[in-house]
Design an enzyme around this catalytic site. Structure first.
Site: not given
Ligand code: 26V
Length: 825
Positions: A370, A560-561, A566, A668, A672
């Protein structure tokens, strides 16, 4: 007996699901008999418990039917081993799956109760960090929905992911004591208990046949107790099981100490063993190498394998055929100790020869990777393994011996390849868990097309060469039952009305929505639903935090984290740029926007915490500046979790998926949001690429460097100073942040952020992508000015998301990796 059971369940305990009146009576009966509360004075908490117990009863009855069917047909089963499962709340999910929501609502109304209020009584089990844990939960849903014989195994953490508050602009972590009031859904199995061993030493001897046997002796033992959670699928008779292990001391007191009168010492040992399942490690990117974490990993692996073998041996004798009935999926390397543990069980305990055991082991396991980030690839110090799991270290050495022999054969004379492929990193004296998982598995998969390609080409190229066909891709997916049907009832109803209900179990049926793009009335309704969901989000936010937002503005969301890769920082740079433009009157026709950012930072991750603080400082300034005239607002969404996501995602217009190309394995959340009719602004990273391929270039805002360009730029010597020199806007933005414009009380507050961007070389290319991002945001504004044009693209996004269901992922795993088929019940 069967008749007796049937009769007993029919008269006294029967719940007629078709009949609200009957459900009401059942609720009252359970309130008295199980909850032990007087129905006349019961509040939402007690009614929640009564309802949970009614449902639990139904699940148990159905679960037994599933188990019997499974013993009957004796096919291969799938076990999903994961340190994390982020299931979300269970109540509404179960009601949806069982088709009970309407009748239960009516029954509760008759009792003066509101189902939605009851649902809020349930704690959200936060037994995971982020994407990896939530993926595991989506997979369980798809397995049950489609009738696959699949089980989850994990840890029943007493404390899950910390809950987050923001105090003085900074993240504060609070323990998540989710079991404080018990867990209504679990079945504790005091009879399903396994010893798990640690420490000790190895005693080898020759047995009567002259074969060398090794025994692991003088160990410290802990017991693993099973707790089961029933997993329902949508409109499916199959009930799966999620078995979570809890640690319990093997002896309540150490009698030696007890007899000496040292009561406290005697109890301390007990507490130490029970810390094993105490708390979830709240970081998902840096490996600490702590002994407790290693013990947690082995604890759940050992208990799960003992359980799996016990189940197999109830019906079969021959362990050399284990792999024909058992497939075990390793969710990342966290359960990779399962490889040496299965070898130990087969060889040391059950007497198989090494070669045969190795064949069985490899055919049993598969491994999902992952992450590509080097700092998140697990390795364990040899010394620690030797101390905690001495026999496993020996087995790993034996596996490595055989493995390196094959490497030498395949790459003769290539010493560097040998060093790289070894399970042992000689420089750091650590064991590489990904290598162990790869050699111990029949298949290895990445979680998006780009991710799998990068695994094969850049991270494990020699393994890919040595084992052709072993590396495969299974792009992630999300379950539409939670991420559309449950969280967005209005859009679900509209879709069902338009194209029928098939999408609930076959998301590709959404294709039939495409022609409706041309239907003005449909577009109007679609737009109205988005507005209503934005209002729902705004109301929820105001109730929780007191912050008011305008549902007419563009809702721009990044949840998100918090992590450098990111690039929440890139988002902030754009916000500051926009703020400056508005303030200085450089734009006059800007589209009103509300920028929502939410996520948790690992407690020890200083930069991530600084980013949260910066968002807060910028928000304070921007939101209180009358000059921007409500055309820009910034909101930090505290305590992002599954429950909040269910309200946040349907309310978004714009989905921020802006990681540096080549760093986000899949994502993911991106799926969504698009499924709920948001447009994506994103880089060519992870599954964004496949989303773009599906929805079409015109229906997504793609920007920034590609993976290849990132590598190329770095190879040529990337210089952040140069980028800033050539961009006056970027310079101004950085000046504001680093000069204390947003925090005059402490002007050097963001020194570390400055340092990472400049002296640190801007590893994640935030500055390099700034201009492209700002331009893409301008395209977003342009489109948003035309609501109808925006709606067309949003509808096409929904219509083209069929591929991103976790049902498709699970069918792919079942066919290409596990070789299992759905059961007949
Ligand atoms: C790593 C570690 C390191 C040791 C401490 C505890 C811990 C806990 C979790 C992790 C796993 C991080 C990997 C992860 O969550 N990856 C995410 O997986 C998602 C599902 O495949 C994927 O969508 C995201 O892109 C990826 O970041």
């Amino acid at each position: 007996m069967d008749e007796l059971v049937k009769e007993a369940l029919e008269d006294d305990f029967r719940v007629n699901l078709e009949d609200a009146e009957n459900i009401k009576r059942a609720l009252i009966a359970y309130m008295v008999r199980v909850v032990g509360h007087d129905p006349r004075s019961a509040g939402p908490r007690q009614w929640f418990l009564a309802l949970a117990h009614v449902i639990k009863g139904i699940l148990s009855e159905r679960g037994m039917k599933t188990s019997r069917a499974q013993y009957g047909d004796d096919t291969r089963r799938v076990y999903y081993l994961s340190m994390e499962f982020l299931t979300g709340r269970r109540l509404m999910k179960h009601l949806l799956d069982l088709g009970l929501e309407a009748n239960v609502r009516t029954a509760l109304e008759a009792l003066g109760q509101d189902l939605d209020v009851l649902a809020e009584e349930e704690p959200d089990p936060a037994l995971g960090n982020g994407g990896l844990g939530r993926l595991a939960a989506c997979f369980l849903d798809s397995l049950a929905t489609h009738g696959y014989p699949g089980y989850g195994y994990g840890i029943r953490y007493e404390f899950g992911m910390f809950s987050q508050t923001i105090e003085d602009g900074q993240q504060v972590e609070h323990p998540d004591n989710w079991l404080r009031r018990g867990n209504a859904w679990e079945f504790v199995r005091h009879n399903v208990v396994y010893p798990v061993r640690f420490h000790g030493r190895i005693a080898c001897f020759r047995d009567e046949t002259g074969r060398e046997r090794c025994e692991w002796v003088d160990t410290d033992d802990v017991h693993a107790v099973a707790y089961d959670l029933k997993v329902t699928g949508y409109d499916s008779p199959v009930i799966s099981n999620l078995r979570l292990w809890s640690a319990r001391a093997t002896t309540d007191f150490d009698l030696r100490f007890f007899n000496e009168g040292n009561y406290i010492e005697a109890v301390k040992d007990k507490t130490t063993s029970e810390t094993l399942s105490k708390v979830l490690y709240p970081m998902d990117t840096t490996v600490l190498g702590q002994e407790l974490r290693l013990k947690q990993e082995y604890f759940f692996v050992s208990a799960s394998l003992q359980d799996i073998l016990a189940r197999y041996l109830r019906v079969h004798e021959d362990l050399s055929r284990l792999h024909t009935k058992v497939a075990i999926q390793l969710n990342d390397t966290h359960p990779a100790l399962a490889v040496p543990e299965l070898m130990r069980l087969l060889v040391d305990i059950h007497g198989l020869d090494w070669e045969e055991a190795w064949k069985v082991t490899r055919e049993t396991f598969s491994y999902t990777n992952h992450t590509l980030l080097p700092e998140a690839l697990e390795t364990w110090p040899i010394g620690m393994l030797e101390h905690v799991l001495p026999r496993h270290l020996e087995i790993i050495y034996l596996i490595n011996h055989d493995h390196l022999q094959q490497v030498r054969f395949r790459f003769p004379g290539e010493m560097e390849v040998l060093r790289r492929m070894s399970l042992v990193d000689e420089d750091t004296q650590r064991i590489r868990m990904a290598h162990l998982a790869i050699v111990g598995s029949s298949k290895v998969n990445g979680v998006a097309a780009l991710h799998t390609r990068l695994l094969r080409e850049t991270v494990f190229p020699e393994f890919d060469e040595m084992y052709p066909g072993k590396f495969v891709n299974v792009t992630n997916g999300v379950t539409q039952r939670r991420w559309l049907l449950q969280c967005n009832p209005m859009l679900s109803d509209l879709i069902t009305e338009a194209v029928g209900p098939a999408w609930k179990t076959d998301l590709t049926a959404l294709h039939d929505l495409e022609p409706l793009v041309e239907d003005a009335a449909f577009r109007e309704r679609f737009i109205a639903i988005k507005v209503a969901n934005k209002q729902r989000l705004a109301e929820h936010l105001e109730a929780e935090t007191g912050v008011a937002t305008d549902a007419e503005s563009l809702f721009d969301v990044q949840v998100k984290r918090i992590h450098e890769y990111k690039r929440q920082l890139l988002n902030v740079l754009h916000v500051v740029h926009r703020y400056r433009q508005l303030r200085e009157g450089l734009v006059t026709d800007a589209v009103p926007r509300t920028v929502f950012i939410g996520g948790k930072a690992a407690p020890g991750y200083y930069l991530a915490k600084q980013i949260i603080r910066l968002i807060g400082d910028v928000a304070l300034t921007v939101n209180n500046d009358p000059q921007v005239n409500d055309r820009l607002k910034v909101v930090f969404l505290p305590n992002y979790n599954v429950s909040n996501a269910e309200i946040t995602i349907p309310g978004a217009n714009l989905s921020e998926q802006i990681s540096t190309a080549g760093t986000e394995a899949s994502g993911t959340g991106n799926m969504k949001f698009a499924l709920n009719g948001a447009l994506t602004i994103g880089t060519l990273d992870g599954a964004n690429i496949e989303i773009k391929d599906e929805v079409g270039d015109d229906n997504i805002f793609i920007f920034g460097l590609t993976t290849e360009q990132v590598a190329e730029t770095k190879r040529k010597g990337y210089n952040p100073w140069k980028v800033v020199e050539q961009d006056a806007d970027l310079r101004q933005v950085l000046d504001m942040i680093t000069s204390g414009y947003f925090n005059p009380q402490q002007t050097n507050r963001y020194q570390a952020i400055r340092d990472t961007l400049f002296d640190g070389g801007d590893h994640f290319m935030v500055l390099a992508d700034f201009r492209a991002y700002v331009d893409a945001q301008a395209r977003v504004d342009d489109l948003f000015r035309d609501p109808d044009a925006w709606a067309r693209k949003a509808i096409l996004n929904v219509a083209r998301m069929g591929y991103f269901s976790s049902d498709r992922s699970i069918h792919t795993y079942a066919r290409d990796i596990w070789n299992v088929a759905p059961m007949e019940i």
